[in-house]
Enzyme design. Structure first.
Site, short mmCIF file in Angstrom:
data_model
loop_
_atom_site.label_atom_id
_atom_site.label_comp_id
_atom_site.label_asym_id
_atom_site.label_seq_id
_atom_site.Cartn_x
_atom_site.Cartn_y
_atom_site.Cartn_z
N HIS A 34 -106.55 -51.19 -5.85
CA HIS A 34 -107.18 -49.89 -6.37
C HIS A 34 -106.11 -49.21 -7.40
O HIS A 34 -106.30 -48.97 -8.54
CB HIS A 34 -107.67 -48.81 -5.45
CG HIS A 34 -107.72 -47.48 -5.81
ND1 HIS A 34 -108.92 -46.92 -6.66
CD2 HIS A 34 -107.21 -46.54 -5.62
CE1 HIS A 34 -108.83 -45.73 -6.79
NE2 HIS A 34 -107.89 -45.39 -6.18
N ASP A 57 -105.17 -48.91 -41.11
CA ASP A 57 -105.17 -49.45 -40.05
C ASP A 57 -104.00 -49.52 -39.45
O ASP A 57 -103.24 -48.81 -39.90
CB ASP A 57 -105.65 -51.17 -40.52
CG ASP A 57 -106.28 -51.88 -39.16
OD1 ASP A 57 -105.79 -51.55 -38.05
OD2 ASP A 57 -107.31 -52.40 -39.40
N TRP A 101 -99.42 -50.34 -4.56
CA TRP A 101 -99.32 -50.49 -6.04
C TRP A 101 -97.81 -50.29 -6.20
O TRP A 101 -97.51 -50.78 -7.20
CB TRP A 101 -100.01 -49.50 -6.62
CG TRP A 101 -99.28 -48.08 -7.11
CD1 TRP A 101 -99.36 -46.99 -6.20
CD2 TRP A 101 -98.25 -47.95 -8.04
NE1 TRP A 101 -98.58 -45.96 -6.60
CE2 TRP A 101 -97.94 -46.42 -8.11
CE3 TRP A 101 -98.32 -48.57 -9.21
CZ2 TRP A 101 -97.27 -45.64 -8.87
CZ3 TRP A 101 -97.56 -47.81 -10.10
CH2 TRP A 101 -96.97 -46.65 -9.93
N SER A 113 -98.58 -56.61 -22.87
CA SER A 113 -99.74 -56.14 -23.88
C SER A 113 -99.38 -54.46 -24.20
O SER A 113 -99.23 -54.08 -25.27
CB SER A 113 -101.15 -56.20 -22.94
OG SER A 113 -101.65 -55.20 -23.40
N SER A 114 -98.73 -53.92 -23.09
CA SER A 114 -98.50 -52.44 -23.14
C SER A 114 -97.25 -52.48 -24.24
O SER A 114 -97.49 -51.53 -25.23
CB SER A 114 -97.90 -51.86 -21.97
OG SER A 114 -98.99 -51.94 -21.20
N HIS A 169 -91.30 -43.40 -12.77
CA HIS A 169 -91.29 -41.97 -13.20
C HIS A 169 -91.61 -41.82 -14.92
O HIS A 169 -92.88 -41.12 -14.94
CB HIS A 169 -90.20 -40.95 -12.54
CG HIS A 169 -90.66 -39.79 -12.54
ND1 HIS A 169 -91.45 -39.37 -11.69
CD2 HIS A 169 -90.74 -38.78 -13.54
CE1 HIS A 169 -91.95 -38.06 -11.94
NE2 HIS A 169 -91.68 -37.88 -13.06
N GLU A 184 -93.30 -43.73 -16.31
CA GLU A 184 -94.56 -44.25 -16.20
C GLU A 184 -95.62 -43.20 -15.98
O GLU A 184 -96.66 -43.10 -16.62
CB GLU A 184 -94.61 -45.44 -15.31
CG GLU A 184 -96.25 -45.85 -14.87
CD GLU A 184 -96.83 -46.70 -16.11
OE1 GLU A 184 -96.16 -47.09 -16.85
OE2 GLU A 184 -98.24 -46.64 -16.18
N TYR A 242 -95.39 -40.25 -16.72
CA TYR A 242 -95.36 -39.38 -18.38
C TYR A 242 -96.39 -40.32 -19.13
O TYR A 242 -96.77 -39.67 -20.13
CB TYR A 242 -94.17 -38.90 -18.57
CG TYR A 242 -93.64 -37.93 -17.65
CD1 TYR A 242 -94.27 -36.62 -17.34
CD2 TYR A 242 -92.67 -38.04 -16.92
CE1 TYR A 242 -93.96 -35.84 -16.73
CE2 TYR A 242 -92.45 -37.14 -16.00
CZ TYR A 242 -92.92 -36.02 -15.79
OH TYR A 242 -92.55 -35.15 -14.65
N SER A 300 -104.59 -30.41 -26.94
CA SER A 300 -104.05 -29.84 -27.90
C SER A 300 -104.71 -30.08 -29.14
O SER A 300 -104.42 -29.29 -29.91
CB SER A 300 -102.59 -30.35 -28.32
OG SER A 300 -101.65 -30.04 -26.99
N HIS A 327 -86.61 -38.74 -6.98
CA HIS A 327 -87.29 -37.86 -6.09
C HIS A 327 -88.46 -38.51 -5.50
O HIS A 327 -89.16 -37.87 -4.50
CB HIS A 327 -87.73 -36.64 -7.12
CG HIS A 327 -88.83 -36.88 -7.96
ND1 HIS A 327 -88.91 -36.17 -9.05
CD2 HIS A 327 -89.80 -37.84 -8.06
CE1 HIS A 327 -89.98 -36.70 -9.84
NE2 HIS A 327 -90.42 -37.83 -9.37
N HIS A 328 -88.89 -39.74 -5.78
CA HIS A 328 -89.70 -40.63 -5.00
C HIS A 328 -89.16 -41.18 -3.64
O HIS A 328 -89.87 -41.74 -3.09
CB HIS A 328 -90.37 -41.84 -5.93
CG HIS A 328 -91.15 -41.05 -7.15
ND1 HIS A 328 -92.35 -41.04 -7.07
CD2 HIS A 328 -90.52 -40.80 -8.53
CE1 HIS A 328 -92.76 -40.56 -8.33
NE2 HIS A 328 -91.78 -40.36 -9.08
N THR A 349 -93.22 -28.23 -19.10
CA THR A 349 -94.65 -28.49 -18.75
C THR A 349 -95.36 -26.89 -18.79
O THR A 349 -96.54 -26.76 -19.24
CB THR A 349 -94.81 -29.06 -17.27
OG1 THR A 349 -94.00 -30.14 -17.48
CG2 THR A 349 -96.42 -29.38 -17.38
N LYS A 368 -96.10 -25.96 -22.17
CA LYS A 368 -97.45 -26.40 -22.62
C LYS A 368 -98.42 -25.67 -22.12
O LYS A 368 -99.39 -25.39 -22.97
CB LYS A 368 -97.54 -27.79 -22.26
CG LYS A 368 -96.59 -28.81 -23.07
CD LYS A 368 -96.66 -30.16 -22.90
CE LYS A 368 -96.09 -31.06 -23.64
NZ LYS A 368 -97.01 -31.00 -25.25
N ARG A 376 -100.66 -41.65 4.60
CA ARG A 376 -101.39 -42.47 3.62
C ARG A 376 -101.51 -43.79 3.83
O ARG A 376 -100.43 -44.34 4.84
CB ARG A 376 -100.74 -42.35 2.01
CG ARG A 376 -99.67 -42.65 1.73
CD ARG A 376 -99.04 -42.31 0.52
NE ARG A 376 -99.42 -43.04 -0.77
CZ ARG A 376 -98.63 -43.29 -1.61
NH1 ARG A 376 -97.46 -42.83 -1.86
NH2 ARG A 376 -99.22 -43.85 -2.93
#
Lengths: 191, 535
Positions: free
Chosen positions: B79, B108, B150, B178-179, B262, B264, B266, B277, B311-312, B337, B340, B459
């Site tokens: 998931h 294009d 994950w 791909s990315s 991390h 990722e 963002y 925006s 921090h993870h 942030t 924003k 979890r």
């Protein structure tokens, strides 16, 4: 030829090339993180790893006015069915004082076993003040079938050990690396 | 530029576009590829959502009901992987494909063939990943699909990983390629293909946020590739990057992973910032407040994302100085942030606001994303993180920023630009139902997770202590409700694709700004063969 005179296609190719080089460099950077991490760990004791070589200096003095408690715990990794214990569970030492402790490992199986013990210190910052002059963890230990082996470890604490470290735990995990050693000679160890 | 445009014209005149399946397989058109990306990501959203339904069904009541814990672990793992790499990321790439050339006046994307390739790798990557789940589901859990979460921490994914871990590694490599190609395409397009007069500081914020996202992708996806390569060699080629027995360190895996991980997060949220925006000024009928500060805030967030990864992993036993550094750096991110969020609020302040569907989603985004941001700030505090770590509080946090954040903004984008893509207005009744059902059910689904998390429910478990039963019942109800509500969007999208609905004007939203509204609706197959004039 200046940037302006290039056609869009050519400029696109140039930018593409630069970005591809960057992507490949970042792939390399991932692998660079491995030695970088090990150096950081050596300096800061981040992962609680102790030095993998024997200390050759003799401590300059014994700090008789303070004691530090060192606790020993042992854990068995995969494939270890026998005993792995330390004779001493905890010891109070003066920094600079040379101390001997015994660990025992047994191999109840009917085949020889090659083992490797991995040390870890908690809290990690104590790791670099722990100097071992002799340790079974420096080399792989072969346990013959049915053997119970006495594995001594001699250490002293750096007289410079910060005053707020009054106690720390040294843990050893023993792993069966027989298969790894057998298949080893053609691969590289990462240390 | 004009010569390039002329060559393009020639090319089109002699080129007979293939039809049917071949049109999509061989397409190098940014609009077709954008459409493919968007449909693919929605299919993955439903697939990943189905797995979430399995998870919530199992957690509806305490005890074991539908699946065994082993399969439950595979569900949580796949998931997460599908939602991150299959739903959110390809959706934003699809939006970039569709909108960036239109927004900067380019004919294009810069590298159309690479564009085709970067899309068509994805279905194969996910076929491999989902294939392992199907084998597991029909083989009674044998062979097992990836089951290590994950985040695929070593040694769960190395020493103890199931055989399908190798399929997973291959699949992640393909997604990564791909990315990276998609990101390179965006950077090259934005740097070289802008219409004359479209200076960097005139670009719409969606283009800016995607440009910065693309740089993040090129910087960190190769690190992810490195991490899975190390896993592969640890598993099969005798190395010990993460194996203590051979002198490696499993904690190293977490450092490498989160150095990717991390930035990722963002990568998933910055394009959303660009979307809202664009939408909020359109429906507040005021120019965006603080355009330049938005650009700088986005860049600061991107730079800071490289120095907060640990921090993870506060609980791995870092030295005090390390935890303090990562704690302060993490809290620092709330400054740009906050800039924003306040800019969006200031844009709405005293505006002539109207609440069409895109605006509803955008406002929900601002409120709920801020909610997720605040719980993130709580998690950043090292001492309390020791309690929150790996509880449902974390699950609540990242679902607020990813579901009610990233995914809500993607829905906002879809409702905002669907008239441009399809030429018809999205069905209002279905759209309203979709919005209100999603809004209420998402909060019913994710808000109580804060409470059970703070009370200590961990979890990634297939069962829980009895005192969490009532909350989990309602969370599951919210989950099923949210899942079913998304079928309404399927109906909206299919109606638009079938051109059923009110015909859309070139500029269906009266307050909207930007080059994309200068072309007719639906946008013709080829746009801006001669570049527009940007004042």
């Amino acid at each position: 030829m200046s940037e302006k005179q290039l056609s869009v296609e050519e400029r696109n190719k140039r930018t593409l090339k630069k970005l591809l080089i960057w992507a490949v460099a970042m792939f390399g950077f991932a692998f660079l993180m491995v030695p970088f991490y090990n150096v950081i760990c050596d300096i800061t004791g981040l992962n609680g790893k102790t030095s993998s070589t024997a200390a050759t200096d003799v401590p300059e003095q014994v700090v008789a006015d303070r004691t530090v408690t060192v606790e020993f715990i042992t854990q068995k990794g995969d494939g270890i069915s026998g005993e792995f214990t330390s004779e001493t569970k905890r010891v109070k030492v003066h920094p600079g004082e040379i101390t001997l402790v015994h660990f025992y490992a047994s191999n109840p199986t009917s085949t020889d076993m090659i083992t490797q013990s991995i040390p870890s210190v908690t809290p990690g910052e104590a790791a670099r003040y722990l100097h071992k002059t002799q340790c079974f963890c420096f080399d792989q230990q072969t346990l013959a079938a049915g053997e119970r082996k006495d594995m001594p470890m001699i250490f002293y604490l750096d007289p410079e050990i910060p005053r707020h470290i009054n106690q720390f735990t040294l843990s050893y995990t023993i792993f069966d690396v027989t298969e790894r050693v057998a298949g080893k000679n053609n691969s590289v160890a990462v240390n | 530029m004009s010569t390039a445009a002329a060559t393009h014209d020639d090319h089109h005149d002699h080129h007979h576009a293939p039809t049917g399946l071949k049109r999509w397989l061989f397409s190098t058109n940014h609009k077709d590829i954008g459409t493919l990306y968007l449909w693919f990501s929605f299919a993955m959203f439903l697939a990943g959502g189905f797995m979430a339904m399995v998870i919530r069904a199992e957690l509806l009541e305490p005890g074991m009901q539908f699946v065994d814990p082993e399969f439950f672990n595979q569900m949580t793992t796949v998931h997460g992987l599908i939602m991150v790499f299959g739903a959110v990321m390809p959706a934003t790439v699809g939006l970039a494909n569709w909108m960036i050339p239109l927004m900067i006046g380019a004919p294009d994307m810069a590298l159309p063939r690479m564009n085709n390739w970067s899309f068509w790798i994805l279905p194969f990557a996910f076929a491999i990943l989902i294939g392992s789940v199907i084998m597991s589901a029909f083989g009674d859990g044998n062979p097992s699909a990836p089951n290590f979460g994950w985040t695929f921490y070593a040694p769960l994914s190395t020493k103890y990983g199931p055989d399908s871990t190798d399929l997973f590694i291959l699949s992640v490599h393909m997604m990564g390629i791909s990315s990276i190609m998609g990101a390179i395409n965006v950077v090259v397009t934005v740097f070289n293909m802008r219409a004359p007069g479209m200076t960097l500081m005139k670009m719409p914020l969606f283009v800016w946020t995607w440009l910065i996202t693309a740089f993040l992708l090129i910087a960190v996806i190769p690190v992810l590739a490195g991490a899975v390569t190390m896993m592969l060699t640890d598993r099969h080629f005798g190395t010990s990057f993460f194996d203590a027995a051979g002198g490696g360190d499993p904690v190293l895996f977490q450092h490498v992973f989160w150095f990717f991980g991390h930035p990722e997060v963002y990568i998933m949220i910055l394009p959303s910032f660009g979307i809202v925006s664009a939408i909020i000024p359109a429906f507040a009928r005021k120019p965006l407040f603080g355009y330049a500060s938005m650009v700088y805030a986005t860049a600061s967030i991107a730079l800071l994302s490289f120095v907060v990864w640990a921090h993870h992993m506060f609980t791995v036993g870092m030295p005090l100085a390390g935890t303090l550094f990562f704690m302060y750096m993490t809290m620092l991110i709330s400054v740009p942030t906050g800039v924003k969020v306040f800019n969006w609020v200031a844009t709405m302040w005293r505006g002539s606001m109207s609440f069409e569907l895109p605006m509803k989603w955008a406002i929900a985004f601002v409120v709920l994303f801020t909610c997720g941001g605040l719980s993130g700030l709580m998690l950043a505090i090292t001492p309390v993180d020791f309690q929150y770590h790996d509880t449902y509080f974390v699950v609540a946090h990242f679902h607020y920023v990813l579901v009610t954040g990233a995914i809500f903004s993607i829905f906002a984008a879809a409702y905002y630009w669907l008239p441009k893509w399809s030429g018809v207005m999205p069905n209002k009744t279905l759209g309203e139902l979709h919005f209100w059902n999603s809004l209420i059910s998402a909060n019913l689904l994710f808000f109580p997770m804060h409470f059970v998390g703070l009370a200590g429910m961990p979890r990634r478990y297939a069962d829980y202590a009895l005192q969490f039963a009532d909350y989990n019942f309602w969370i599951s109800i919210g989950g099923f409700w949210f899942g079913l509500s998304q079928l309404l969007f399927l109906a909206v999208a299919v109606l638009c694709a079938m051109k059923k609905g009110e015909k859309a004007a070139a500029k269906p939203w009266d307050g909207a700004e930007g080059l994309e509204w200068e072309v007719p609706s639906p946008a013709p197959f080829h746009t801006y063969d001669t570049p527009p004039v940007v004042k």
